[in-house]
Design a protein around this motif. Structure first.
Motif, PDB file in Angstrom:
ATOM      1  N   VAL A   1       0.808  -1.350  -0.166  1.00  0.00           N
ATOM      2  CA  VAL A   1      -0.016  -0.028   0.037  1.00  0.00           C
ATOM      3  C   VAL A   1       0.843   1.266   0.072  1.00  0.00           C
ATOM      4  N   LEU A   2       2.014   1.163   0.938  1.00  0.00           N
ATOM      5  CA  LEU A   2       2.968   2.373   0.774  1.00  0.00           C
ATOM      6  C   LEU A   2       3.395   2.645  -0.397  1.00  0.00           C
ATOM      7  N   GLY A   3       3.901   1.378  -1.096  1.00  0.00           N
ATOM      8  CA  GLY A   3       4.594   1.644  -2.598  1.00  0.00           C
ATOM      9  C   GLY A   3       3.658   2.296  -3.333  1.00  0.00           C
ATOM     10  N   LEU A   4       2.356   1.702  -3.311  1.00  0.00           N
ATOM     11  CA  LEU A   4       1.392   2.503  -4.399  1.00  0.00           C
ATOM     12  C   LEU A   4       0.920   3.888  -4.092  1.00  0.00           C
ATOM     13  N   LEU A   5       0.997   4.270  -2.882  1.00  0.00           N
ATOM     14  CA  LEU A   5       0.750   5.569  -2.726  1.00  0.00           C
ATOM     15  C   LEU A   5       1.972   6.592  -3.231  1.00  0.00           C
ATOM     16  N   VAL A   6       3.315   5.986  -3.138  1.00  0.00           N
ATOM     17  CA  VAL A   6       4.475   6.906  -3.735  1.00  0.00           C
ATOM     18  C   VAL A   6       4.398   6.924  -5.227  1.00  0.00           C
ATOM     19  N   TRP A   7       4.149   5.804  -5.624  1.00  0.00           N
ATOM     20  CA  TRP A   7       3.924   6.006  -7.300  1.00  0.00           C
ATOM     21  C   TRP A   7       2.696   6.842  -7.955  1.00  0.00           C
ATOM     22  N   ALA A   8       1.505   6.502  -7.109  1.00  0.00           N
ATOM     23  CA  ALA A   8       0.433   7.210  -7.365  1.00  0.00           C
ATOM     24  C   ALA A   8       0.510   8.874  -7.244  1.00  0.00           C
ATOM     25  N   LEU A   9       1.108   9.230  -6.103  1.00  0.00           N
ATOM     26  CA  LEU A   9       1.390  10.661  -5.790  1.00  0.00           C
ATOM     27  C   LEU A   9       2.574  11.334  -6.954  1.00  0.00           C
ATOM     28  N   ILE A  10       3.545  10.498  -7.286  1.00  0.00           N
ATOM     29  CA  ILE A  10       4.286  11.119  -8.098  1.00  0.00           C
ATOM     30  C   ILE A  10       3.604  11.034  -9.350  1.00  0.00           C
ATOM     31  N   ALA A  11       2.878  10.143  -9.875  1.00  0.00           N
ATOM     32  CA  ALA A  11       2.272  10.141 -11.354  1.00  0.00           C
ATOM     33  C   ALA A  11       1.351  11.225 -11.543  1.00  0.00           C
ATOM     34  N   ASP A  12       0.768  11.485 -10.199  1.00  0.00           N
ATOM     35  CA  ASP A  12      -0.314  12.495 -10.428  1.00  0.00           C
ATOM     36  C   ASP A  12       0.248  14.014 -10.725  1.00  0.00           C
ATOM     37  N   THR A  13       1.905  14.044 -10.663  1.00  0.00           N
ATOM     38  CA  THR A  13       2.277  15.293 -10.715  1.00  0.00           C
ATOM     39  C   THR A  13       2.990  15.289 -12.460  1.00  0.00           C
ATOM     40  N   THR A  14       3.511  16.496 -12.202  1.00  0.00           N
ATOM     41  CA  THR A  14       4.185  16.614 -13.818  1.00  0.00           C
ATOM     42  C   THR A  14       5.647  16.059 -13.678  1.00  0.00           C
ATOM     43  N   TYR A  15       5.858  14.969 -13.078  1.00  0.00           N
ATOM     44  CA  TYR A  15       6.872  14.377 -12.725  1.00  0.00           C
ATOM     45  C   TYR A  15       7.959  14.134 -14.044  1.00  0.00           C
ATOM     46  N   TYR A  16       7.340  14.089 -15.495  1.00  0.00           N
ATOM     47  CA  TYR A  16       8.140  13.939 -16.676  1.00  0.00           C
ATOM     48  C   TYR A  16       8.838  15.135 -16.870  1.00  0.00           C
ATOM     49  N   LEU A  17       8.734  16.075 -16.296  1.00  0.00           N
ATOM     50  CA  LEU A  17       9.512  17.439 -16.378  1.00  0.00           C
ATOM     51  C   LEU A  17      11.004  17.513 -15.739  1.00  0.00           C
ATOM     52  N   HIS A  18      10.851  16.457 -14.639  1.00  0.00           N
ATOM     53  CA  HIS A  18      12.067  16.569 -13.820  1.00  0.00           C
ATOM     54  C   HIS A  18      12.757  14.994 -13.743  1.00  0.00           C
ATOM     55  N   ALA A  19      13.865  14.836 -14.189  1.00  0.00           N
ATOM     56  CA  ALA A  19      14.608  13.540 -14.515  1.00  0.00           C
ATOM     57  C   ALA A  19      14.592  12.642 -13.117  1.00  0.00           C
ATOM     58  N   ALA A  20      14.618  13.302 -12.097  1.00  0.00           N
ATOM     59  CA  ALA A  20      14.665  12.653 -10.886  1.00  0.00           C
ATOM     60  C   ALA A  20      13.705  11.630 -10.567  1.00  0.00           C
ATOM     61  N   TYR A  21      12.434  12.315 -10.788  1.00  0.00           N
ATOM     62  CA  TYR A  21      11.208  11.394 -10.709  1.00  0.00           C
ATOM     63  C   TYR A  21      11.074  10.332 -11.385  1.00  0.00           C
ATOM     64  N   TRP A  86       5.623  26.991  -8.409  1.00  0.00           N
ATOM     65  CA  TRP A  86       4.604  27.586  -8.750  1.00  0.00           C
ATOM     66  C   TRP A  86       3.384  26.817  -8.801  1.00  0.00           C
ATOM     67  N   ARG A  87       3.472  25.404  -8.733  1.00  0.00           N
ATOM     68  CA  ARG A  87       2.362  24.279  -8.859  1.00  0.00           C
ATOM     69  C   ARG A  87       2.225  24.091  -7.436  1.00  0.00           C
ATOM     70  N   GLN A  88       1.417  24.676  -6.393  1.00  0.00           N
ATOM     71  CA  GLN A  88       1.361  24.288  -5.130  1.00  0.00           C
ATOM     72  C   GLN A  88       1.033  22.812  -4.885  1.00  0.00           C
ATOM     73  N   TRP A  89      -0.021  22.276  -5.854  1.00  0.00           N
ATOM     74  CA  TRP A  89      -0.614  20.672  -5.549  1.00  0.00           C
ATOM     75  C   TRP A  89       0.601  20.024  -6.039  1.00  0.00           C
ATOM     76  N   ASP A  90       1.518  20.091  -6.996  1.00  0.00           N
ATOM     77  CA  ASP A  90       2.833  19.351  -7.188  1.00  0.00           C
ATOM     78  C   ASP A  90       3.621  19.267  -6.307  1.00  0.00           C
ATOM     79  N   TYR A  91       3.822  20.539  -5.332  1.00  0.00           N
ATOM     80  CA  TYR A  91       4.878  20.565  -4.175  1.00  0.00           C
ATOM     81  C   TYR A  91       4.179  19.545  -3.104  1.00  0.00           C
TER      82      TYR A  91
END
Length: 134
Positions: A1-21, A86-91
């Motif tokens: 469940v914890l791992g699912l939360l990690v990738w679900a939260l990251i996937a809901d952001t603009t992670y593709y703009l940052h290589a680290a994600y 500048w995107r508070q929800w991503d933060y």
């Protein structure tokens, strides 16, 4: 469940703009899928049919690898969170993903400890510790 939360939260952001994600996504999805596969294997007792595989050793190696790679994913995720975004929800989502990556890392670390004990045969329960040889 914890791992699912990690990738679900990251996937809901603009992670593709940052290589680290991308690394965080890879680690979290890869180990989430493998964990689900191990869970189903044990749930359906398929490990009994494949008795030639040393399951305690395999689980210890899996958990140790997951712990080490989740350490890197947690550090990467936490270091890439920018509080001046500048995107508070991503933060908020990235910060929450860092928190859950830390919890997942701890959970895999604890699992590594217990699977090491199972592999070495150090785990016992109240019933086995009461048996004595006469």
């Amino acid at each position: 469940v914890l791992g699912l939360l990690v990738w679900a939260l990251i996937a809901d952001t603009t992670y593709y703009l940052h290589a680290a994600y991308g690394w965080v996504m890879f680690v979290s999805i890869f180990f989430w899928i493998l964990t689900v596969l191990f869970f189903v294997t044990y749930l359906l007792q398929l490990h009994m049919k494949f008795y030639m595989i040393p399951w305690p050793l395999m689980l210890m190696i899996f958990n140790a690898a997951a712990t080490v790679l989740y350490v890197t994913a947690f550090v990467t995720c936490a270091a890439a969170v920018q509080p001046t975004s500048w995107r508070q929800w991503d933060y908020n989502r990235r910060a929450a993903a860092s928190f859950f990556a830390c919890l997942t890392m701890i959970a895999y670390g604890v699992s590594t400890f217990f699977s090491f004990r199972a592999w070495k045969g150090l785990s016992s329960n109240a019933a086995t510790s009461q048996v004595t040889d006469h």
